[in-house]
Design a protein around this motif. Structure first.
Motif, PDB file in Angstrom:
ATOM      1  N   GLY A   1       0.813  -1.217   0.000  1.00  0.00           N
ATOM      2  CA  GLY A   1       0.000   0.000   0.000  1.00  0.00           C
ATOM      3  C   GLY A   1       0.841   1.258   0.000  1.00  0.00           C
ATOM      4  O   GLY A   1       0.578   2.203  -0.753  1.00  0.00           O
ATOM      5  N   ASN A   2       1.856   1.299   0.857  1.00  0.00           N
ATOM      6  CA  ASN A   2       2.727   2.472   0.922  1.00  0.00           C
ATOM      7  C   ASN A   2       3.438   2.714  -0.404  1.00  0.00           C
ATOM      8  O   ASN A   2       3.543   3.855  -0.863  1.00  0.00           O
ATOM      9  CB  ASN A   2       3.759   2.317   2.042  1.00  0.00           C
ATOM     10  N   LEU A   3       3.933   1.643  -1.001  1.00  0.00           N
ATOM     11  CA  LEU A   3       4.679   1.810  -2.252  1.00  0.00           C
ATOM     12  C   LEU A   3       3.769   2.193  -3.414  1.00  0.00           C
ATOM     13  O   LEU A   3       4.168   2.977  -4.280  1.00  0.00           O
ATOM     14  CB  LEU A   3       5.486   0.552  -2.553  1.00  0.00           C
ATOM     15  N   LYS A   4       2.548   1.700  -3.420  1.00  0.00           N
ATOM     16  CA  LYS A   4       1.590   2.136  -4.449  1.00  0.00           C
ATOM     17  C   LYS A   4       1.323   3.629  -4.291  1.00  0.00           C
ATOM     18  O   LYS A   4       1.206   4.356  -5.276  1.00  0.00           O
ATOM     19  CB  LYS A   4       0.279   1.360  -4.344  1.00  0.00           C
ATOM     20  N   GLY A   5       1.217   4.082  -3.051  1.00  0.00           N
ATOM     21  CA  GLY A   5       1.010   5.510  -2.798  1.00  0.00           C
ATOM     22  C   GLY A   5       2.172   6.347  -3.279  1.00  0.00           C
ATOM     23  O   GLY A   5       1.983   7.392  -3.917  1.00  0.00           O
ATOM     24  N   ILE A   6       3.387   5.906  -2.977  1.00  0.00           N
ATOM     25  CA  ILE A   6       4.575   6.635  -3.429  1.00  0.00           C
ATOM     26  C   ILE A   6       4.601   6.692  -4.955  1.00  0.00           C
ATOM     27  O   ILE A   6       4.870   7.749  -5.536  1.00  0.00           O
ATOM     28  CB  ILE A   6       5.860   5.992  -2.877  1.00  0.00           C
ATOM     29  N   CYS A   7       4.314   5.566  -5.594  1.00  0.00           N
ATOM     30  CA  CYS A   7       4.317   5.529  -7.068  1.00  0.00           C
ATOM     31  C   CYS A   7       3.316   6.527  -7.643  1.00  0.00           C
ATOM     32  O   CYS A   7       3.618   7.219  -8.622  1.00  0.00           O
ATOM     33  CB  CYS A   7       4.014   4.121  -7.562  1.00  0.00           C
ATOM     34  N   ALA A   8       2.148   6.610  -7.046  1.00  0.00           N
ATOM     35  CA  ALA A   8       1.128   7.553  -7.523  1.00  0.00           C
ATOM     36  C   ALA A   8       1.571   9.000  -7.299  1.00  0.00           C
ATOM     37  O   ALA A   8       1.347   9.865  -8.156  1.00  0.00           O
ATOM     38  CB  ALA A   8      -0.202   7.291  -6.823  1.00  0.00           C
ATOM     39  N   LEU A   9       2.203   9.267  -6.172  1.00  0.00           N
ATOM     40  CA  LEU A   9       2.621  10.637  -5.853  1.00  0.00           C
ATOM     41  C   LEU A   9       3.750  11.139  -6.757  1.00  0.00           C
ATOM     42  O   LEU A   9       3.802  12.327  -7.068  1.00  0.00           O
ATOM     43  CB  LEU A   9       3.060  10.731  -4.390  1.00  0.00           C
TER      44      LEU A   9
ATOM     45  N   VAL B   1      12.241  14.618  -7.134  1.00  0.00           N
ATOM     46  CA  VAL B   1      11.909  13.455  -6.314  1.00  0.00           C
ATOM     47  C   VAL B   1      13.171  12.929  -5.629  1.00  0.00           C
ATOM     48  O   VAL B   1      13.141  12.584  -4.440  1.00  0.00           O
ATOM     49  CB  VAL B   1      11.220  12.366  -7.162  1.00  0.00           C
ATOM     50  N   ILE B   2      14.281  12.907  -6.337  1.00  0.00           N
ATOM     51  CA  ILE B   2      15.554  12.478  -5.745  1.00  0.00           C
ATOM     52  C   ILE B   2      15.869  13.343  -4.525  1.00  0.00           C
ATOM     53  O   ILE B   2      16.192  12.827  -3.444  1.00  0.00           O
ATOM     54  CB  ILE B   2      16.697  12.551  -6.778  1.00  0.00           C
ATOM     55  N   GLU B   3      15.777  14.646  -4.688  1.00  0.00           N
ATOM     56  CA  GLU B   3      16.107  15.571  -3.599  1.00  0.00           C
ATOM     57  C   GLU B   3      15.202  15.378  -2.386  1.00  0.00           C
ATOM     58  O   GLU B   3      15.643  15.518  -1.251  1.00  0.00           O
ATOM     59  CB  GLU B   3      16.040  17.008  -4.105  1.00  0.00           C
ATOM     60  N   LYS B   4      13.935  15.050  -2.617  1.00  0.00           N
ATOM     61  CA  LYS B   4      12.990  14.875  -1.514  1.00  0.00           C
ATOM     62  C   LYS B   4      13.157  13.540  -0.792  1.00  0.00           C
ATOM     63  O   LYS B   4      12.955  13.459   0.421  1.00  0.00           O
ATOM     64  CB  LYS B   4      11.554  14.988  -2.033  1.00  0.00           C
ATOM     65  N   LEU B   5      13.503  12.487  -1.524  1.00  0.00           N
ATOM     66  CA  LEU B   5      13.490  11.142  -0.949  1.00  0.00           C
ATOM     67  C   LEU B   5      14.853  10.630  -0.489  1.00  0.00           C
ATOM     68  O   LEU B   5      14.904   9.734   0.362  1.00  0.00           O
ATOM     69  CB  LEU B   5      12.903  10.146  -1.953  1.00  0.00           C
ATOM     70  N   GLN B   6      15.933  11.164  -1.034  1.00  0.00           N
ATOM     71  CA  GLN B   6      17.245  10.607  -0.685  1.00  0.00           C
ATOM     72  C   GLN B   6      17.520  10.743   0.805  1.00  0.00           C
ATOM     73  O   GLN B   6      17.162  11.734   1.430  1.00  0.00           O
ATOM     74  CB  GLN B   6      18.355  11.245  -1.500  1.00  0.00           C
TER      75      GLN B   6
ATOM     76  N   SER C   1      15.782   2.992   2.832  1.00  0.00           N
ATOM     77  CA  SER C   1      14.351   2.694   2.774  1.00  0.00           C
ATOM     78  C   SER C   1      13.975   2.533   1.305  1.00  0.00           C
ATOM     79  O   SER C   1      14.773   2.827   0.409  1.00  0.00           O
ATOM     80  CB  SER C   1      13.542   3.844   3.377  1.00  0.00           C
ATOM     81  N   CYS C   2      12.750   2.110   1.053  1.00  0.00           N
ATOM     82  CA  CYS C   2      12.301   2.024  -0.343  1.00  0.00           C
ATOM     83  C   CYS C   2      12.293   3.399  -1.016  1.00  0.00           C
ATOM     84  O   CYS C   2      12.729   3.509  -2.164  1.00  0.00           O
ATOM     85  CB  CYS C   2      10.943   1.344  -0.420  1.00  0.00           C
ATOM     86  N   PRO C   3      11.844   4.475  -0.331  1.00  0.00           N
ATOM     87  CA  PRO C   3      11.946   5.791  -0.968  1.00  0.00           C
ATOM     88  C   PRO C   3      13.402   6.191  -1.267  1.00  0.00           C
ATOM     89  O   PRO C   3      13.687   6.748  -2.337  1.00  0.00           O
ATOM     90  CB  PRO C   3      11.307   6.733   0.052  1.00  0.00           C
ATOM     91  N   ASP C   4      14.316   5.897  -0.350  1.00  0.00           N
ATOM     92  CA  ASP C   4      15.734   6.190  -0.586  1.00  0.00           C
ATOM     93  C   ASP C   4      16.254   5.378  -1.769  1.00  0.00           C
ATOM     94  O   ASP C   4      16.970   5.901  -2.624  1.00  0.00           O
ATOM     95  CB  ASP C   4      16.551   5.878   0.669  1.00  0.00           C
ATOM     96  N   GLN C   5      15.854   4.117  -1.847  1.00  0.00           N
ATOM     97  CA  GLN C   5      16.270   3.278  -2.975  1.00  0.00           C
ATOM     98  C   GLN C   5      15.659   3.783  -4.283  1.00  0.00           C
ATOM     99  O   GLN C   5      16.295   3.717  -5.337  1.00  0.00           O
ATOM    100  CB  GLN C   5      15.905   1.811  -2.721  1.00  0.00           C
TER     101      GLN C   5
END
Length: 85
Positions: free
Chosen positions: A35-43, A52-57, A67-71
């Protein structure tokens, strides 16, 4: 361009993404918190990859240094580098 990335240190085992002129067209994770990863993909869809790199790294998952967002940020960086070749 489509790009496949093998994340390390997280539950997900693969990140598939599509970029067009530096804009994220799609992202799909294999494994991980569904669920979390589907949400990230949609966002992130339609967003500039660099933003997105700057926000998630550097995002951590609990005690893990990544984390998955960092990856995802690492996958996007690798895809952008590949596109520049």
């Amino acid at each position: 361009m489509t790009y496949t990335y093998r994340p390390t240190g997280v539950c997900s085992t693969q990140i598939d993404l599509e970029l067009e002129d530096g804009i994220i067209q799609s992202v799909a994770f294999t494994g991980g918190c569904n669920g979390n990863l589907k949400g990230i993909c949609a966002l992130v869809k339609g967003q500039p990859a660099q933003e997105v790199i700057e926000k998630l790294q550097g995002t951590q998952c609990g005690w893990k240094p990544t984390s998955c967002p960092d990856q995802l940020s690492k996958a996007l960086r690798a895809a952008l580098d590949e596109a520049e070749k």
